[in-house]
Design an enzyme around this catalytic site. Sequence first.
Site, PDB file in Angstrom:
ATOM      1  CE1 TYR A 129       6.005  -6.631   5.499  1.00 17.10           C
ATOM      2  CE2 TYR A 129       5.537  -6.200   3.183  1.00 17.10           C
ATOM      3  CZ  TYR A 129       6.434  -6.435   4.199  1.00 17.10           C
ATOM      4  OH  TYR A 129       7.776  -6.493   3.915  1.00 17.10           O
ATOM      5  CG  ASP A 179       2.075   1.068 -10.443  1.00 15.39           C
ATOM      6  OD1 ASP A 179       1.083   1.678 -10.890  1.00 15.39           O
ATOM      7  OD2 ASP A 179       2.761   1.486  -9.483  1.00 15.39           O
ATOM      8  CB  SER A 211       9.564  -5.527  -0.956  1.00 12.95           C
ATOM      9  OG  SER A 211       8.758  -4.377  -0.741  1.00 12.95           O
ATOM     10  NE  ARG A 232     -11.802 -15.715   0.084  1.00 13.40           N
ATOM     11  CZ  ARG A 232     -10.518 -15.485   0.115  1.00 13.40           C
ATOM     12  NH1 ARG A 232      -9.914 -15.030  -0.956  1.00 13.40           N
ATOM     13  NH2 ARG A 232      -9.830 -15.697   1.201  1.00 13.40           N
ATOM     14  CB  ALA A 248       5.630 -12.803  -5.233  1.00 13.68           C
TER      15      ALA A 248
HETATM   16  P1  FAD Z   1       2.041  -7.680  -2.774  1.00 13.76           P
HETATM   17  O1  FAD Z   1       2.245  -8.299  -1.463  1.00 13.76           O
HETATM   18  O2  FAD Z   1       0.789  -6.940  -2.995  1.00 13.76           O
HETATM   19  O3  FAD Z   1       3.286  -6.741  -2.998  1.00 13.76           O
HETATM   20  C1  FAD Z   1       3.374  -5.871  -4.096  1.00 13.76           C
HETATM   21  C2  FAD Z   1       4.676  -5.093  -3.958  1.00 13.76           C
HETATM   22  O4  FAD Z   1       4.920  -4.354  -5.150  1.00 13.76           O
HETATM   23  C3  FAD Z   1       4.680  -4.082  -2.831  1.00 13.76           C
HETATM   24  O5  FAD Z   1       5.911  -4.200  -2.156  1.00 13.76           O
HETATM   25  C4  FAD Z   1       4.609  -2.715  -3.533  1.00 13.76           C
HETATM   26  O6  FAD Z   1       5.277  -1.709  -2.812  1.00 13.76           O
HETATM   27  C5  FAD Z   1       5.333  -3.036  -4.834  1.00 13.76           C
HETATM   28  N1  FAD Z   1       4.991  -2.192  -5.985  1.00 13.76           N
HETATM   29  C6  FAD Z   1       3.761  -1.945  -6.519  1.00 13.76           C
HETATM   30  N2  FAD Z   1       3.888  -1.131  -7.589  1.00 13.76           N
HETATM   31  C7  FAD Z   1       5.206  -0.874  -7.741  1.00 13.76           C
HETATM   32  C8  FAD Z   1       5.969  -0.080  -8.654  1.00 13.76           C
HETATM   33  N3  FAD Z   1       5.422   0.620  -9.650  1.00 13.76           N
HETATM   34  N4  FAD Z   1       7.320  -0.038  -8.499  1.00 13.76           N
HETATM   35  C9  FAD Z   1       7.930  -0.705  -7.487  1.00 13.76           C
HETATM   36  N5  FAD Z   1       7.252  -1.472  -6.603  1.00 13.76           N
HETATM   37  C10 FAD Z   1       5.917  -1.546  -6.727  1.00 13.76           C
HETATM   38  N6  FAD Z   1      -3.838 -14.730   0.399  1.00 13.76           N
HETATM   39  C11 FAD Z   1      -3.643 -15.947   0.961  1.00 13.76           C
HETATM   40  O7  FAD Z   1      -3.161 -16.879   0.310  1.00 13.76           O
HETATM   41  N7  FAD Z   1      -3.981 -16.137   2.279  1.00 13.76           N
HETATM   42  C12 FAD Z   1      -4.516 -15.155   3.055  1.00 13.76           C
HETATM   43  O8  FAD Z   1      -4.780 -15.370   4.228  1.00 13.76           O
HETATM   44  C13 FAD Z   1      -4.747 -13.885   2.459  1.00 13.76           C
HETATM   45  N8  FAD Z   1      -5.304 -12.867   3.169  1.00 13.76           N
HETATM   46  C14 FAD Z   1      -5.401 -11.625   2.604  1.00 13.76           C
HETATM   47  C15 FAD Z   1      -5.876 -10.548   3.365  1.00 13.76           C
HETATM   48  C16 FAD Z   1      -5.922  -9.275   2.831  1.00 13.76           C
HETATM   49  C17 FAD Z   1      -6.446  -8.131   3.656  1.00 13.76           C
HETATM   50  C18 FAD Z   1      -5.508  -9.055   1.494  1.00 13.76           C
HETATM   51  C19 FAD Z   1      -5.551  -7.687   0.888  1.00 13.76           C
HETATM   52  C20 FAD Z   1      -5.060 -10.117   0.721  1.00 13.76           C
HETATM   53  C21 FAD Z   1      -4.999 -11.401   1.264  1.00 13.76           C
HETATM   54  N9  FAD Z   1      -4.521 -12.484   0.512  1.00 13.76           N
HETATM   55  C22 FAD Z   1      -4.353 -13.704   1.102  1.00 13.76           C
HETATM   56  C23 FAD Z   1      -4.000 -12.280  -0.840  1.00 13.76           C
HETATM   57  C24 FAD Z   1      -2.476 -12.170  -0.770  1.00 13.76           C
HETATM   58  O9  FAD Z   1      -2.142 -11.386   0.354  1.00 13.76           O
HETATM   59  C25 FAD Z   1      -1.886 -11.542  -2.007  1.00 13.76           C
HETATM   60  O10 FAD Z   1      -2.361 -12.156  -3.156  1.00 13.76           O
HETATM   61  C26 FAD Z   1      -0.372 -11.672  -1.987  1.00 13.76           C
HETATM   62  O11 FAD Z   1       0.132 -11.179  -0.777  1.00 13.76           O
HETATM   63  C27 FAD Z   1       0.268 -10.957  -3.142  1.00 13.76           C
HETATM   64  O12 FAD Z   1       1.643 -10.954  -2.943  1.00 13.76           O
HETATM   65  P2  FAD Z   1       2.593 -10.254  -3.981  1.00 13.76           P
HETATM   66  O13 FAD Z   1       3.970 -10.413  -3.446  1.00 13.76           O
HETATM   67  O14 FAD Z   1       2.308 -10.749  -5.336  1.00 13.76           O
HETATM   68  O15 FAD Z   1       2.156  -8.726  -3.971  1.00 13.76           O
END
Ligand code: FAD
Length: 469
Positions: free
Chosen positions: A38, A190, A7, A256, A10
């Site tokens: 977040y 995971d 959640s 970076r 993406a």
């Molecule tokens: P995430 O947001 O990481 O979400 C993963 C989800 O999967 C979570 O809800 C988690 O609970 C769930 N999950 C994990 N394992 C399981 C499981 N086994 N079963 C069920 N659910 C599971 N990118 C930018 O483009 N701009 C920025 O300014 C930027 N700043 C950043 C600052 C920080 C501090 C960090 C850490 C990253 C930053 N990034 C930034 C990178 C970006 O935030 C991430 O690449 C992006 O948010 C990933 O989104 P996602 O939805 O793929 O995964």
Amino acid sequence: MIYIFGSGLAGLSAAISLHKSGYKVTVISKKIDGGSSYWAKGGIAAAVGNEDSPELHLSDTLKVGDGLCDVKSVDYVTREIRYVISTVEKWGFRFDEGLRLEGGHSKRRILHKTDETGREITSFLLNLAKKEGINLVEDKLLALKVKDCEVVGFVTEKGGSFDAEKVVLATGGYGYLFKFTSNPSTNVGDGIAIAFRTGALVSDMEFVQFHPTVTTFDGKAYLLTETLRGEGVILLNEKGERFTFNYHSKGELAPRDVLSRAIYDQYKKGYIVYIDLSPIEDFDGKFPVLSKYIKRYGKKLQVFPGAHYTIGGIRINVRGETNIKGLYAIGEVSDSGLHGANRLASNSLAEDLVYGVNLPMYIDNWEGLSVDDAKETVEVKLSGGNSLSLDEIGEYNWNYLGIVRNGEGLSKLVKVYESADLNDNATLVSLLSAKGALLRTESRGTHYREDYPNKSWEDGKRIYFVVSR
Ligand code: FAD
């Protein structure tokens, strides 16, 4: 029913877009408000400025990607993000006025909302998902059920076994598997490990981006966003030297990986590194959240690099499809080839949104990832050995798979993981990353080998992993 795991930006953008297109979706997440989304600070890269274009955004992405970007994916994201931004705005989200500049970008193109863009947009989407009545379940994916290279279901910790034809993995990366990290504890790889065990192709695992400027507030890691450097802050060592220009002509605005190594090198030489925030005007207005800490900690803060973004993951095409029928992967869990060997700042939230919002366009007509270009695939045998704790893995990865790597350390690490319990997701993902780093006998993008300090492989040559049967 389409099941979405994760959640973050993406997963939620895919869920809302599919729901609004008339599909039934359930979002299952280990922690509903968990994930890197977040925590994202800076913003979202999109060529929406008057003097900007998708072509310039593409060219900047390719430059930073260091010869390993998949041009099709870069072209797709840099073009589509402009439309996807307007979709999110139609859903009701409002960005702040003005575009920011970040390292590696030739134009101001970072859309933002305060200095907590990730939290703002992800919370907005979470509330919207709730309002739209999307089923949100807190549970953890344990395994996928796959038969004849096709998804037939999944198993979760609390819910047990389910049948399913369409599963979207949006479970994020594995940045938390390093001792020093900017990532939340949910991100332990995971989805990558679970998909890999069922036969999904995984690629580019050696590329881990380290963020140069992490600090600590109240004993916790806090990321000092790229945008600060775009706004003119400077980095100094404890002798007061502005050392960044000794490593790159763009100084603080260098990519970076270059800055991370520069800071790492300063520490190796025995110097503490500080960021000086005083050049920024209207600090409180531009960075309201950070300014609260600054009032307590001052404008000169110690900084260090930490694991930040994992480029590799489940290999997908521009439709978000894997090589397992019915299995999609989007966001940081995937490897679309957008980032190549290094990620351009603020391109990951853009990738999340493009692959998430556009998913309904592809969900009914499966094409599948073409595996033609994955001829040189490395097979990995799964074993069941001793189990390692997350702390041990974090320490190992930081020491041997960190900012500066070498063959000796990586060989040691691969042996440790090969004899450990590969039923554990963190161990398996760490093995794939270490193995990729050992096999890539060159330095490129985020991957730096002190025993192979130059770029020497053919551009575009990537390492694919598949499970050995
Ligand atoms: P995430 O947001 O990481 O979400 C993963 C989800 O999967 C979570 O809800 C988690 O609970 C769930 N999950 C994990 N394992 C399981 C499981 N086994 N079963 C069920 N659910 C599971 N990118 C930018 O483009 N701009 C920025 O300014 C930027 N700043 C950043 C600052 C920080 C501090 C960090 C850490 C990253 C930053 N990034 C930034 C990178 C970006 O935030 C991430 O690449 C992006 O948010 C990933 O989104 P996602 O939805 O793929 O995964």
